[in-house]
Design an enzyme around this catalytic site. Structure first.
Site, PDB file in Angstrom:
ATOM      1  N   CYS A   1     -89.526 -54.628  45.412  1.00 61.26           N
ATOM      2  CA  CYS A   1     -90.231 -54.770  43.628  1.00 61.26           C
ATOM      3  C   CYS A   1     -91.180 -53.686  43.618  1.00 61.26           C
ATOM      4  O   CYS A   1     -92.107 -53.829  44.459  1.00 61.26           O
ATOM      5  CB  CYS A   1     -90.727 -56.393  43.771  1.00 61.26           C
ATOM      6  SG  CYS A   1     -91.231 -56.741  42.078  1.00 61.26           S
TER       7      CYS A   1
ATOM      8  N   HIS B   1     -82.807 -60.697  40.330  1.00 58.85           N
ATOM      9  CA  HIS B   1     -83.965 -60.240  40.786  1.00 58.85           C
ATOM     10  C   HIS B   1     -84.942 -60.153  39.407  1.00 58.85           C
ATOM     11  O   HIS B   1     -86.102 -60.817  39.293  1.00 58.85           O
ATOM     12  CB  HIS B   1     -84.209 -59.003  41.542  1.00 58.85           C
ATOM     13  CG  HIS B   1     -85.406 -58.457  41.941  1.00 58.85           C
ATOM     14  ND1 HIS B   1     -86.065 -58.621  43.082  1.00 58.85           N
ATOM     15  CD2 HIS B   1     -86.393 -58.004  41.183  1.00 58.85           C
ATOM     16  CE1 HIS B   1     -87.293 -58.298  43.013  1.00 58.85           C
ATOM     17  NE2 HIS B   1     -87.551 -57.777  41.920  1.00 58.85           N
ATOM     18  N   GLU B   2     -84.460 -59.564  38.435  1.00 61.63           N
ATOM     19  CA  GLU B   2     -85.054 -59.179  37.343  1.00 61.63           C
ATOM     20  C   GLU B   2     -85.208 -60.344  36.544  1.00 61.63           C
ATOM     21  O   GLU B   2     -86.235 -60.423  35.722  1.00 61.63           O
ATOM     22  CB  GLU B   2     -84.389 -57.921  36.268  1.00 61.63           C
ATOM     23  CG  GLU B   2     -84.389 -56.593  37.075  1.00 61.63           C
ATOM     24  CD  GLU B   2     -85.721 -56.169  37.753  1.00 61.63           C
ATOM     25  OE1 GLU B   2     -86.777 -56.569  37.071  1.00 61.63           O
ATOM     26  OE2 GLU B   2     -85.669 -55.618  38.821  1.00 61.63           O
TER      27      GLU B   2
ATOM     28  N   HIS C   1     -88.197 -62.391  37.413  1.00 62.12           N
ATOM     29  CA  HIS C   1     -89.318 -61.822  36.639  1.00 62.12           C
ATOM     30  C   HIS C   1     -89.630 -62.428  35.615  1.00 62.12           C
ATOM     31  O   HIS C   1     -90.882 -62.927  34.988  1.00 62.12           O
ATOM     32  CB  HIS C   1     -89.256 -60.518  36.670  1.00 62.12           C
ATOM     33  CG  HIS C   1     -89.702 -59.794  37.843  1.00 62.12           C
ATOM     34  ND1 HIS C   1     -90.973 -59.790  38.385  1.00 62.12           N
ATOM     35  CD2 HIS C   1     -88.855 -58.653  38.372  1.00 62.12           C
ATOM     36  CE1 HIS C   1     -90.972 -58.746  39.338  1.00 62.12           C
ATOM     37  NE2 HIS C   1     -89.787 -58.242  39.447  1.00 62.12           N
TER      38      HIS C   1
END
Ligand code: NI
Length: 196
Positions: A105, A147-148, A151
Site C-alpha cells: 500500500c 484493496h482500494e 480504503h
C-alpha cells in the site's frame, strides 16, 4: 500536481468516506492530480483518503501487472487496458474461495503481506462522468478493487492480518507514522516531529 500521500497512522485512513455529488468542486482536476500522484509512486490504485480526503473516490490502473509473464496473453491484455475511476462505489457481492496475494500500500511503504480475499466481486459505482455502472470483476483486478474499496471504508490491509503478523510489523508501522522511513515519493506523516 503530485499530492503528498498520507502515511499509516493518519486518522483519515481509518474513517469511512462519504459519497460525493456531481457538483463536487474541481472534480476533473482532483482526478487528474490523483492519477499523477499514483503514477509517480508506481501504484496500481489510489483512494481519496490516501491524499487526505474522506470521500468515496478511488482509481485503479492495473497496467504494471501486464508485464508479469505468469499470465496468459489474454489476461495480460485485460490488465494492460484496465484503467478506471470509481466514485460512490458499493460492493454488493463477493464470492468464491479466498486466495492469498502479497499486498502492499502506498500509505504503508515497504510492508508487504499475504492477504486473503474472495476472488470475485460485484460493484456498483459512477464513473468520472457520473454514469452509473454495475460490474463483476475477478482475479487481480478484483483484488485491487477490494484493496482500494477497503480504503474508502476506512480499512487497511494490515487490519486483515493475523494478530501474530500484526505484532510482528507493529514497530515498522509505528516508524512509518513517524516518518522514519525512506520513500521516493511525496508523503505526509502524522506523527513526524516538527523540526525547529
Ligand atoms: Ni492501499
Amino acid at each position: 500536481m503530485i499530492l503528498p500521500i498520507v502515511a499509516y497512522g493518519d486518522p483519515v485512513l481509518k474513517k469511512k468516506a462519504s459519497d460525493i455529488t456531481k457538483d463536487y468542486p474541481k472534480l476533473d482536476e482532483l482526478l487528474a492530480n490523483m492519477f499523477k500522484t499514483m503514477y509517480n509512486a508506481y501504484g496500481v490504485g489510489l483512494a481519496a483518503p490516501q491524499i487526505g480526503l474522506p470521500i468515496r473516490i478511488f482509481l485503479v490502473d492495473t497496467s504494471p501487472f501486464a508485464e508479469d509473464e505468469d499470465f496468459t496473453e489474454e489476461e495480460q491484455n485485460t490488465l494492460k487496458n484496465f484503467k478506471r475511476v470509481f466514485i460512490n462505489a458499493k460492493i454488493t457481492n463477493e464470492e468464491g474461495d479466498e486466495w492469498a496475494f502479497n499486498e502492499g500500500c502506498l500509505s504503508i511503504p515497504d510492508v508487504r503481506e499475504d492477504v486473503f480475499r474472495q476472488p470475485k466481486v460485484t460493484i456498483s459505482y459512477v464513473d468520472e462522468n457520473f454514469e452509473p455502472h454495475t460490474e463483476v470483476f475477478d482475479g487481480l483486478i478484483a483484488r485491487v478493487i477490494q484493496h482500494e474499496y477497503d480504503h474508502i471504508e476506512g480499512v487497511l490491509f494490515t487490519d486483515k492480518l493475523s494478530s501474530l503478523k500484526k505484532r510482528l510489523i507493529k514497530g515498522r508501522l509505528s516508524n512509518i507514522s513517524k516518518g522514519k522511513i525512506d520513500v521516493d515519493y511525496r508523503m505526509r506523516f502524522p506523527n513526524q516531529k516538527k523540526r525547529r
